[in-house]
Design a protein around this motif. Structure first.
Motif, PDB file in Angstrom:
ATOM      1  N   ARG A   1       0.843  -1.206   0.000  1.00  0.00           N
ATOM      2  CA  ARG A   1       0.000   0.000   0.000  1.00  0.00           C
ATOM      3  C   ARG A   1       0.877   1.253   0.000  1.00  0.00           C
ATOM      4  N   SER A   2       0.592   2.200  -0.895  1.00  0.00           N
ATOM      5  CA  SER A   2       1.518   3.337  -1.025  1.00  0.00           C
ATOM      6  C   SER A   2       1.526   4.209   0.234  1.00  0.00           C
ATOM      7  N   SER A   3       0.378   4.363   0.892  1.00  0.00           N
ATOM      8  CA  SER A   3       0.360   5.181   2.123  1.00  0.00           C
ATOM      9  C   SER A   3       1.274   4.568   3.187  1.00  0.00           C
ATOM     10  N   VAL A   4       1.340   3.251   3.204  1.00  0.00           N
ATOM     11  CA  VAL A   4       2.185   2.544   4.185  1.00  0.00           C
ATOM     12  C   VAL A   4       3.650   2.674   3.788  1.00  0.00           C
ATOM     13  N   ARG A   5       3.923   2.414   2.516  1.00  0.00           N
ATOM     14  CA  ARG A   5       5.322   2.492   2.033  1.00  0.00           C
ATOM     15  C   ARG A   5       5.898   3.881   2.269  1.00  0.00           C
ATOM     16  N   ASP A   6       5.086   4.915   1.977  1.00  0.00           N
ATOM     17  CA  ASP A   6       5.598   6.288   2.009  1.00  0.00           C
ATOM     18  C   ASP A   6       5.575   6.906   3.419  1.00  0.00           C
ATOM     19  N   ALA A   7       5.112   6.159   4.390  1.00  0.00           N
ATOM     20  CA  ALA A   7       5.004   6.721   5.746  1.00  0.00           C
ATOM     21  C   ALA A   7       6.330   6.745   6.489  1.00  0.00           C
ATOM     22  N   VAL A   8       7.362   6.148   5.901  1.00  0.00           N
ATOM     23  CA  VAL A   8       8.691   6.189   6.532  1.00  0.00           C
ATOM     24  C   VAL A   8       9.708   6.728   5.534  1.00  0.00           C
ATOM     25  N   MET A   9      10.862   7.132   6.061  1.00  0.00           N
ATOM     26  CA  MET A   9      11.906   7.660   5.206  1.00  0.00           C
ATOM     27  C   MET A   9      12.578   6.517   4.437  1.00  0.00           C
ATOM     28  N   ALA A  10      13.271   6.888   3.355  1.00  0.00           N
ATOM     29  CA  ALA A  10      13.873   5.872   2.476  1.00  0.00           C
ATOM     30  C   ALA A  10      14.891   5.003   3.229  1.00  0.00           C
ATOM     31  N   ASP A  11      15.531   5.572   4.248  1.00  0.00           N
ATOM     32  CA  ASP A  11      16.564   4.803   4.965  1.00  0.00           C
ATOM     33  C   ASP A  11      16.018   4.163   6.254  1.00  0.00           C
ATOM     34  N   TYR A  12      14.716   3.996   6.315  1.00  0.00           N
ATOM     35  CA  TYR A  12      14.108   3.468   7.541  1.00  0.00           C
ATOM     36  C   TYR A  12      14.692   2.103   7.942  1.00  0.00           C
ATOM     37  N   GLY A  13      14.825   1.219   6.952  1.00  0.00           N
ATOM     38  CA  GLY A  13      15.332  -0.133   7.252  1.00  0.00           C
ATOM     39  C   GLY A  13      16.719  -0.074   7.878  1.00  0.00           C
ATOM     40  N   ALA A  14      17.587   0.754   7.299  1.00  0.00           N
ATOM     41  CA  ALA A  14      18.958   0.882   7.813  1.00  0.00           C
ATOM     42  C   ALA A  14      18.936   1.484   9.225  1.00  0.00           C
ATOM     43  N   ARG A  15      18.092   2.473   9.424  1.00  0.00           N
ATOM     44  CA  ARG A  15      17.985   3.085  10.761  1.00  0.00           C
ATOM     45  C   ARG A  15      17.491   2.078  11.793  1.00  0.00           C
ATOM     46  N   PHE A  16      16.534   1.259  11.384  1.00  0.00           N
ATOM     47  CA  PHE A  16      15.991   0.273  12.314  1.00  0.00           C
ATOM     48  C   PHE A  16      17.063  -0.759  12.698  1.00  0.00           C
ATOM     49  N   ARG A  17      17.817  -1.210  11.716  1.00  0.00           N
ATOM     50  CA  ARG A  17      18.894  -2.169  12.014  1.00  0.00           C
ATOM     51  C   ARG A  17      19.960  -1.532  12.913  1.00  0.00           C
ATOM     52  N   THR A  18      20.261  -0.252  12.675  1.00  0.00           N
ATOM     53  CA  THR A  18      21.223   0.449  13.532  1.00  0.00           C
ATOM     54  C   THR A  18      20.689   0.504  14.968  1.00  0.00           C
ATOM     55  N   HIS A  19      19.397   0.772  15.095  1.00  0.00           N
ATOM     56  CA  HIS A  19      18.781   0.795  16.435  1.00  0.00           C
ATOM     57  C   HIS A  19      18.989  -0.553  17.137  1.00  0.00           C
ATOM     58  N   LEU A  20      18.746  -1.643  16.408  1.00  0.00           N
ATOM     59  CA  LEU A  20      18.894  -2.980  17.016  1.00  0.00           C
ATOM     60  C   LEU A  20      20.342  -3.231  17.439  1.00  0.00           C
ATOM     61  N   ARG A  21      21.276  -2.795  16.600  1.00  0.00           N
ATOM     62  CA  ARG A  21      22.707  -2.971  16.932  1.00  0.00           C
ATOM     63  C   ARG A  21      23.082  -2.123  18.144  1.00  0.00           C
ATOM     64  N   ASP A  22      22.642  -0.848  18.132  1.00  0.00           N
ATOM     65  CA  ASP A  22      22.996   0.070  19.227  1.00  0.00           C
ATOM     66  C   ASP A  22      22.475  -0.430  20.570  1.00  0.00           C
ATOM     67  N   HIS A  23      21.383  -1.194  20.531  1.00  0.00           N
ATOM     68  CA  HIS A  23      20.801  -1.698  21.783  1.00  0.00           C
ATOM     69  C   HIS A  23      21.225  -3.132  22.067  1.00  0.00           C
ATOM     70  N   ALA A  24      22.208  -3.597  21.304  1.00  0.00           N
ATOM     71  CA  ALA A  24      22.786  -4.941  21.504  1.00  0.00           C
ATOM     72  C   ALA A  24      21.702  -6.006  21.628  1.00  0.00           C
ATOM     73  N   THR A  25      20.724  -5.962  20.755  1.00  0.00           N
ATOM     74  CA  THR A  25      19.631  -6.935  20.820  1.00  0.00           C
ATOM     75  C   THR A  25      20.089  -8.287  20.274  1.00  0.00           C
ATOM     76  N   LEU A  26      19.367  -9.330  20.655  1.00  0.00           N
ATOM     77  CA  LEU A  26      19.702 -10.670  20.165  1.00  0.00           C
ATOM     78  C   LEU A  26      19.610 -10.725  18.642  1.00  0.00           C
ATOM     79  N   LEU A  27      18.597 -10.056  18.092  1.00  0.00           N
ATOM     80  CA  LEU A  27      18.412 -10.110  16.646  1.00  0.00           C
ATOM     81  C   LEU A  27      19.578  -9.485  15.906  1.00  0.00           C
ATOM     82  N   ALA A  28      20.193  -8.458  16.511  1.00  0.00           N
ATOM     83  CA  ALA A  28      21.329  -7.800  15.846  1.00  0.00           C
ATOM     84  C   ALA A  28      22.568  -8.680  15.907  1.00  0.00           C
ATOM     85  N   SER A  29      22.668  -9.466  16.980  1.00  0.00           N
ATOM     86  CA  SER A  29      23.888 -10.286  17.101  1.00  0.00           C
ATOM     87  C   SER A  29      23.748 -11.618  16.365  1.00  0.00           C
ATOM     88  N   GLY A  30      22.558 -11.846  15.796  1.00  0.00           N
ATOM     89  CA  GLY A  30      22.346 -13.074  15.000  1.00  0.00           C
ATOM     90  C   GLY A  30      22.149 -14.218  15.928  1.00  0.00           C
TER      91      GLY A  30
END
Ligand SMILES: N[C@@H](CCC(=O)N[C@@H](CS)C(=O)NCC(=O)O)C(=O)O
Length: 225
Positions: A196-225
């Motif tokens: 859905r375009s409203s959903v796709r466009d509701a975040v910035m283009a680098d949202y995925g990268a920012r989210f992964r950085t958040h997981l790494r910065d918080h040393a989450t299990l998902l970031a450490s694999g």
């Protein structure tokens, strides 16, 4: 009402901001967006936000003093009432009440998802994954074969749930727990929301990268694999 100037005060990662951004786009309402740093909140933001949280919606109408709304669902409900074209709540009061109940349920599901995504301990991850799965199983029982929560028409329940699915779309196979397996209607719903375009466009283009950085910065299990 419709000649109001709207400013959405945001943070790039906030799922509650996304709800409002989706509703604004569904209704084709023009708005400006201002991103703030929640780790270094500007004084003007602290003065404006009773809870110190985003989203805020600043509403400026002609010469009247600006009104600042807070709490994502209060903002979404305001937009639905003030901009009644392209309605995203059902017209029937009973159906609307039912949707509001599912919005609450979806909000609890967001909390489970956030707890899972940010888990740093395996037992917490397992518990949150099970909680999330249980809620998705419940959604599976009320979804139809049509793409959205209410069938063919996009609704507020969709706007509130889309940010939850987005996390898992970004992480894909990096999620070790089987949270979505076998839930075919949920899978179809998740796919329709991602498209859905409203959903796709509701975040910035680098949202995925920012989210992964958040997981790494918080040393989450998902970031450490
Ligand atoms: N119930 C609020 C929740 C908003 C919220 O938790 N926002 C987070 C970002 S996603 C926030 O601003 N946190 C900053 C803080 O708590 O200091 C809503 O629906 O608007």
């Amino acid at each position: 009402m419709t000649n109001s100037r709207l400013t959405l005060i945001s943070h790039p990662l906030c799922p509650f901001v996304q709800r409002v951004a989706i509703v604004l786009r569904e209704k084709h309402i023009p708005f400006e967006q201002v991103q703030i740093d929640l780790n270094d909140k500007p004084d003007w933001f602290v003065a404006m936000s009773p809870a110190g949280k985003v989203p805020l919606l600043k509403v400026e109408r002609d010469a009247a003093p600006a009104v600042v709304l807070f709490e994502s669902m209060a903002i979404c409900e305001y937009l639905e009432e003030a901009y009644p074209y392209h309605p995203i709540h059902p017209a029937d009061p009973l159906a609307r009440a039912r949707h509001r109940a599912w919005i609450e349920f979806s909000s609890a599901m967001l909390m489970d998802a956030w707890g899972y995504l940010n888990a740093v301990e395996k037992t917490v991850a397992a518990t949150k994954a099970a909680d999330l799965r249980k809620k998705l199983e419940r959604f599976e029982t009320v979804l139809s074969d049509e793409p959205y929560f209410a069938g063919a028409a996009f609704s507020m329940v969709d706007a509130v749930t889309a940010p939850v699915f987005r996390y898992f779309d970004i992480l894909g196979d990096d999620v070790p727990h089987d949270i979505f397996g076998g839930l075919s209607r949920v899978a179809w719903w998740r796919h329709a929301l991602a498209e859905r375009s409203s959903v796709r466009d509701a975040v910035m283009a680098d949202y995925g990268a920012r989210f992964r950085t958040h997981l790494r910065d918080h040393a989450t299990l998902l970031a450490s694999g």
